[in-house]
Enzyme design. Structure first.
Site, PDB file in Angstrom:
ATOM      1  N   LYS A   1       0.842  -1.214   0.000  1.00 28.85           N
ATOM      2  CA  LYS A   1       0.000   0.000   0.000  1.00 28.85           C
ATOM      3  C   LYS A   1       0.872   1.258   0.000  1.00 28.85           C
ATOM      4  O   LYS A   1       0.673   2.164  -0.798  1.00 28.85           O
ATOM      5  CB  LYS A   1      -0.901   0.002   1.245  1.00 28.85           C
ATOM      6  N   ASN A   2       1.859   1.275   0.890  1.00 31.43           N
ATOM      7  CA  ASN A   2       2.648   2.504   1.057  1.00 31.43           C
ATOM      8  C   ASN A   2       3.646   2.744  -0.067  1.00 31.43           C
ATOM      9  O   ASN A   2       4.277   3.800  -0.111  1.00 31.43           O
ATOM     10  CB  ASN A   2       3.365   2.499   2.413  1.00 31.43           C
TER      11      ASN A   2
ATOM     12  N   CYS B   1      -5.727  12.964  12.947  1.00 33.79           N
ATOM     13  CA  CYS B   1      -6.292  11.662  12.636  1.00 33.79           C
ATOM     14  C   CYS B   1      -6.237  10.834  13.911  1.00 33.79           C
ATOM     15  O   CYS B   1      -5.670  11.273  14.910  1.00 33.79           O
ATOM     16  CB  CYS B   1      -5.577  10.988  11.485  1.00 33.79           C
TER      17      CYS B   1
ATOM     18  N   ARG C   1      -8.734  -0.665   4.346  1.00 35.38           N
ATOM     19  CA  ARG C   1      -7.851   0.362   3.787  1.00 35.38           C
ATOM     20  C   ARG C   1      -6.492  -0.216   3.416  1.00 35.38           C
ATOM     21  O   ARG C   1      -5.836   0.275   2.503  1.00 35.38           O
ATOM     22  CB  ARG C   1      -7.622   1.487   4.809  1.00 35.38           C
TER      23      ARG C   1
ATOM     24  N   ASP D   1       4.091   0.700  12.304  1.00 34.08           N
ATOM     25  CA  ASP D   1       2.960  -0.016  11.712  1.00 34.08           C
ATOM     26  C   ASP D   1       2.885  -1.479  12.155  1.00 34.08           C
ATOM     27  O   ASP D   1       1.940  -2.186  11.773  1.00 34.08           O
ATOM     28  CB  ASP D   1       3.024   0.064  10.172  1.00 34.08           C
TER      29      ASP D   1
ATOM     30  N   ARG E   1      -0.164  14.511  13.247  1.00 36.19           N
ATOM     31  CA  ARG E   1       0.393  14.331  11.904  1.00 36.19           C
ATOM     32  C   ARG E   1       0.371  15.593  11.035  1.00 36.19           C
ATOM     33  O   ARG E   1      -0.318  15.650  10.008  1.00 36.19           O
ATOM     34  CB  ARG E   1      -0.312  13.190  11.178  1.00 36.19           C
ATOM     35  N   PRO E   2       1.129  16.620  11.412  1.00 35.99           N
ATOM     36  CA  PRO E   2       1.176  17.819  10.572  1.00 35.99           C
ATOM     37  C   PRO E   2       1.905  17.566   9.240  1.00 35.99           C
ATOM     38  O   PRO E   2       2.518  16.511   9.063  1.00 35.99           O
ATOM     39  CB  PRO E   2       1.979  18.809  11.428  1.00 35.99           C
ATOM     40  N   VAL E   3       1.817  18.535   8.323  1.00 39.08           N
ATOM     41  CA  VAL E   3       2.515  18.401   7.032  1.00 39.08           C
ATOM     42  C   VAL E   3       3.486  19.579   6.839  1.00 39.08           C
ATOM     43  O   VAL E   3       3.813  19.943   5.713  1.00 39.08           O
ATOM     44  CB  VAL E   3       1.528  18.299   5.835  1.00 39.08           C
ATOM     45  N   ASP E   4       3.946  20.147   7.949  1.00 36.47           N
ATOM     46  CA  ASP E   4       4.815  21.326   7.874  1.00 36.47           C
ATOM     47  C   ASP E   4       6.114  21.064   7.105  1.00 36.47           C
ATOM     48  O   ASP E   4       6.628  21.946   6.424  1.00 36.47           O
ATOM     49  CB  ASP E   4       5.136  21.831   9.294  1.00 36.47           C
TER      50      ASP E   4
HETATM   51  C1  UD1 Z   1       3.928   6.938   6.595  1.00 37.93           C
HETATM   52  C2  UD1 Z   1       3.148   5.681   6.302  1.00 37.93           C
HETATM   53  C3  UD1 Z   1       2.489   5.160   7.578  1.00 37.93           C
HETATM   54  C4  UD1 Z   1       3.526   5.002   8.683  1.00 37.93           C
HETATM   55  C5  UD1 Z   1       4.335   6.273   8.861  1.00 37.93           C
HETATM   56  C6  UD1 Z   1       5.499   6.109   9.839  1.00 37.93           C
HETATM   57  C7  UD1 Z   1       2.480   6.021   4.008  1.00 37.93           C
HETATM   58  C8  UD1 Z   1       1.377   6.289   3.041  1.00 37.93           C
HETATM   59  N1  UD1 Z   1       2.147   5.992   5.297  1.00 37.93           N
HETATM   60  O1  UD1 Z   1       3.004   7.925   7.036  1.00 37.93           O
HETATM   61  O2  UD1 Z   1       1.894   3.896   7.286  1.00 37.93           O
HETATM   62  O3  UD1 Z   1       2.863   4.711   9.907  1.00 37.93           O
HETATM   63  O4  UD1 Z   1       4.907   6.688   7.605  1.00 37.93           O
HETATM   64  O5  UD1 Z   1       6.330   5.067   9.435  1.00 37.93           O
HETATM   65  O6  UD1 Z   1       3.612   5.791   3.608  1.00 37.93           O
HETATM   66  N2  UD1 Z   1       5.514  14.806  10.920  1.00 37.93           N
HETATM   67  C9  UD1 Z   1       5.636  16.156  11.192  1.00 37.93           C
HETATM   68  N3  UD1 Z   1       5.623  17.046  10.133  1.00 37.93           N
HETATM   69  C10 UD1 Z   1       5.496  16.639   8.847  1.00 37.93           C
HETATM   70  C11 UD1 Z   1       5.382  15.263   8.582  1.00 37.93           C
HETATM   71  C12 UD1 Z   1       5.390  14.383   9.636  1.00 37.93           C
HETATM   72  O7  UD1 Z   1       5.736  16.568  12.351  1.00 37.93           O
HETATM   73  O8  UD1 Z   1       5.496  17.491   7.951  1.00 37.93           O
HETATM   74  C13 UD1 Z   1       5.532  13.829  12.031  1.00 37.93           C
HETATM   75  C14 UD1 Z   1       4.264  13.007  12.139  1.00 37.93           C
HETATM   76  O9  UD1 Z   1       3.283  13.666  12.897  1.00 37.93           O
HETATM   77  C15 UD1 Z   1       4.771  11.754  12.818  1.00 37.93           C
HETATM   78  C16 UD1 Z   1       6.191  11.602  12.247  1.00 37.93           C
HETATM   79  O10 UD1 Z   1       6.538  12.873  11.737  1.00 37.93           O
HETATM   80  O11 UD1 Z   1       4.841  11.940  14.201  1.00 37.93           O
HETATM   81  C17 UD1 Z   1       6.321  10.592  11.150  1.00 37.93           C
HETATM   82  O12 UD1 Z   1       5.300  10.802  10.194  1.00 37.93           O
HETATM   83  P1  UD1 Z   1       5.482  10.471   8.647  1.00 37.93           P
HETATM   84  O13 UD1 Z   1       6.709   9.659   8.435  1.00 37.93           O
HETATM   85  O14 UD1 Z   1       5.310  11.724   7.864  1.00 37.93           O
HETATM   86  O15 UD1 Z   1       4.210   9.553   8.392  1.00 37.93           O
HETATM   87  P2  UD1 Z   1       3.421   9.464   7.054  1.00 37.93           P
HETATM   88  O16 UD1 Z   1       4.354   9.747   5.933  1.00 37.93           O
HETATM   89  O17 UD1 Z   1       2.156  10.247   7.157  1.00 37.93           O
END
Ligand code: UD1
Length: 417
Positions: free
Chosen positions: A22-23, A117, A397, A305, A122-125
C-alpha cells in the site's frame, strides 16, 4: 456496517501470497502526475486506500485504465483540476502526496489540509517547508494548501523530522526542479527506494534513496514506464506475527525478507524458527511465544505499523514486555479493546507494559485505525471463543482479501453485514 466474526484458538498453518505494498503503491500512483506519458503499474493491491487515490486522481482529470485487479495504467495528459478536496484527504492522509508532483509539473495545487487523525496530529509542515525552500509560494486558505510555482528550483533541504511521505513528496517535486536538490535527514523506508526506482525509470536522476541524504538532479521532463510495486512488508509482518502468536507454521510467497530485518529479529527472539530466500519466508513456531521488548523508530528500526500486532503477541507471551511508541502520540487505542479480551496491559505515556497471560478471551471489539484493526484480528484468531470486530472499514484500507488469506491458513473467519 460490516463486521468480522472470528472463532479463535487454532494454530494458523499454510501458504499464502503477499500483495503489493500500500505505502509504495500510493506514492507511485501519484508519480503519474509528473508526466504526460502513460505510467503502467503492476502488483497494485486492491485496497480501499488505492481506490480512494484512484478516485482522487480521476477527479483531477487523470485517465485510468485498470487492466486487471493488479495492473493500472494512468495518464495525466488531460489533467484539468489540480485539487484534492477535504472529503478525500480526510479519509486518507496520503492524498498529500499529490502536492509535490502537481506543483512541479502543473505549477499549481490546491490540497486540503489533512487535519488530525486517530493516531495523532500528523502535521505536514515539513512538506510545505521543503517546497517553499524550492521557491513555491504557499498560502493556507479556508483549510486548503494553495501552492503555486512557475518553476521549482533545486536547493539543500534539511528536514527537522524524519517523514516518509514528506521525503516522497519532495523527491517527486525535485525530479522536475531546475538544478540539484539535496534532501538531508530523509526517511530511509524501502517504499522510498521503490518510488525512486520508478522515478528513475521515468527519467529522473536520483541518488541515495534508502540513505538519509538523497540527491536529485532535476530534469526537464519525465516519461512513462512500467513498474512493479514492491511487496507489502507490513502485510508480511502481520501474517508472520499472527502465525507466531498462534504457534503455527506459514510459507509466504512474493515477499522481501530484506525489508523486515527488525521485525524478523523480534520474531526470532519470541521463539520462531524463520528461513527465507529471494522471495519467500518460512516461519515455524512450535512453542508458546516469549515476551519481546520493542521501541518503534524510523526504518531500519522497528516499524510503528507493526507495534499493535506485537502488542497482541506479547499479550499471550511468557513474561513481561515493554513497548515504546516514538512515532505517533496516540497509537495505543487498541489497548482498551485488547483489555476487553482480558489482556493485561498498562499504559504510561508512550510506553505500554504488557504482562503475558496464557490466553485471551473472545469479545466484541471495535477497530480504531488500520493497524489496530490488524491487531484485533490476530487477537481474535488466538482467543478462546468468538470475537466480533466492528468498524472493519479501517482494515480494508490496507489489507487485501484478509479473511480469504486467513481462511487459507485454516482460520474460522467470516465477514457479516
Ligand atoms: C507513513 C506511512 C504510515 C507510517 C508512517 C510512519 C504512508 C502512506 N504511510 O506515514 O503507514 O505509519 O509513515 O512510518 O507511507 N511529521 C511532522 N511534520 C510533517 C510530517 C510528519 O511533524 O510534515 C511527524 C508526524 O506527525 C509523525 C512523524 O513525523 O509523528 C512521522 O510521520 P510520517 O513519516 O510523515 O508519516 P506518514 O508519511 O504520514
Amino acid at each position: 456496517m460490516q463486521k468480522l466474526v472470528i472463532h479463535g484458538g487454532k494454530p494458523l498453518c499454510g501458504e499464502i501470497n503477499i500483495s503489493g505494498a500500500k505505502n509504495a503503491a500510493l506514492p507511485t500512483l501519484c508519480a503519474s502526475l509528473l508526466t504526460n506519458d502513460t505510467l503502467k503499474l503492476r502488483n497494485v493491491p486492491d485496497l480501499k486506500d488505492v481506490s480512494t487515490m484512484l478516485s482522487l486522481l480521476k477527479q483531477m482529470g487523470v485517465s485510468i485504465l485498470a487492466n486487471d485487479q493488479s495492473e493500472t495504467e494512468l495518464s495525466a495528459v488531460h489533467l484539468t483540476n489540480p485539487t484534492a478536496p477535504y472529503e478525500m484527504v480526510k479519509t486518507m492522509r496520503a492524498a498529500i502526496l499529490v502536492l509535490g508532483p502537481l506543483l512541479a509539473h502543473k505549477g499549481e495545487a490546491m490540497i486540503s489540509l489533512p487535519g488530525g487523525c486517530a493516531i495523532g496530529l500528523r502535521p505536514v509542515d515539513q512538506h510545505i517547508k521543503g517546497l517553499q525552500a524550492m521557491g513555491a509560494e504557499i498560502m493556507i486558505e479556508h483549510g486548503y494548501i494553495h501552492a503555486k510555482a512557475k518553476k521549482l528550483t533545486g536547493t539543500r533541504i534539511v528536514m527537522d523530522i524524519v517523514t516518509v511521505t514528506g521525503t516522497e513528496n519532495l523527491m517527486m517535486a525535485a525530479s522536475l526542479a531546475s538544478g540539484v536538490t539535496i534532501l538531508e535527514n530523509a526517511a530511509r523506508e524501502p517504499e522510498i527506494v521503490d518510488l525512486a526506482q520508478c522515478l528513475i525509470k521515468m527519467g529522473a536522476k536520483i541518488e541515495g534513496a534508502g540513505t538519509d541524504i538523497i540527491t536529485i538532479q532535476g530534469v526537464k521532463a519525465l516519461h512513462g514506464c512500467t513498474h512493479d510495486v514492491m511487496p507489502d512488508r507490513i502485510e508480511t509482518g502481520t501474517f508472520l506475527t499472527a502465525v507466531t502468536a498462534s504457534s503455527g507454521e506459514i510459507h509466504l510467497k512474493g515477499v522481501r525478507a530484506d525489508t523486515l530485518d527488525a521485525v524478523i529479529d523480534k520474531l526470532l527472539e519470541a521463539g520462531a524458527i524463520i528461513n527465507s530466500g529471494e522471495n519467500w519466508i518460512h516461519l515455524n513456531m512450535n512453542k508458546p511465544p516469549k515476551s519481546v521488548n520493542l521501541r518503534t523508530a524510523p526504518y531500519p528500526a522497528f516499524p510503528t505499523d507493526m507495534q499493535a500486532q506485537f502488542m497482541v503477541l506479547n499479550s499471550v507471551a511468557d513474561g513481561t514486555a515493554i513497548i515504546t511508541e516514538t512515532i505517533f502520540e496516540n497509537r495505543f487505542m487498541h489497548v482498551q479493546e485488547l483489555k476487553r479480551m482480558n489482556a493485561n496491559i498498562t499504559v504510561e505515556g508512550n510506553t505500554a507494559i504488557v504482562h503475558g497471560i496464557p490466553r485471551l478471551d473472545g469479545a466484541g471489539v471495535m477497530a480504531t485505525d488500520l493497524r489496530a484493526s490488524a491487531s484485533l484480528v490476530i487477537a481474535g484468531l488466538i482467543a478462546q471463543g468468538e470475537t466480533v470486530i466492528d468498524r472493519i472499514y479501517h482494515l480494508d484500507r490496507g489489507y487485501e482479501r484478509i479473511e480469504e488469506k486467513l481462511s487459507q491458513l485454516g482460520a474460522q473467519i467470516e465477514r457479516i453485514n
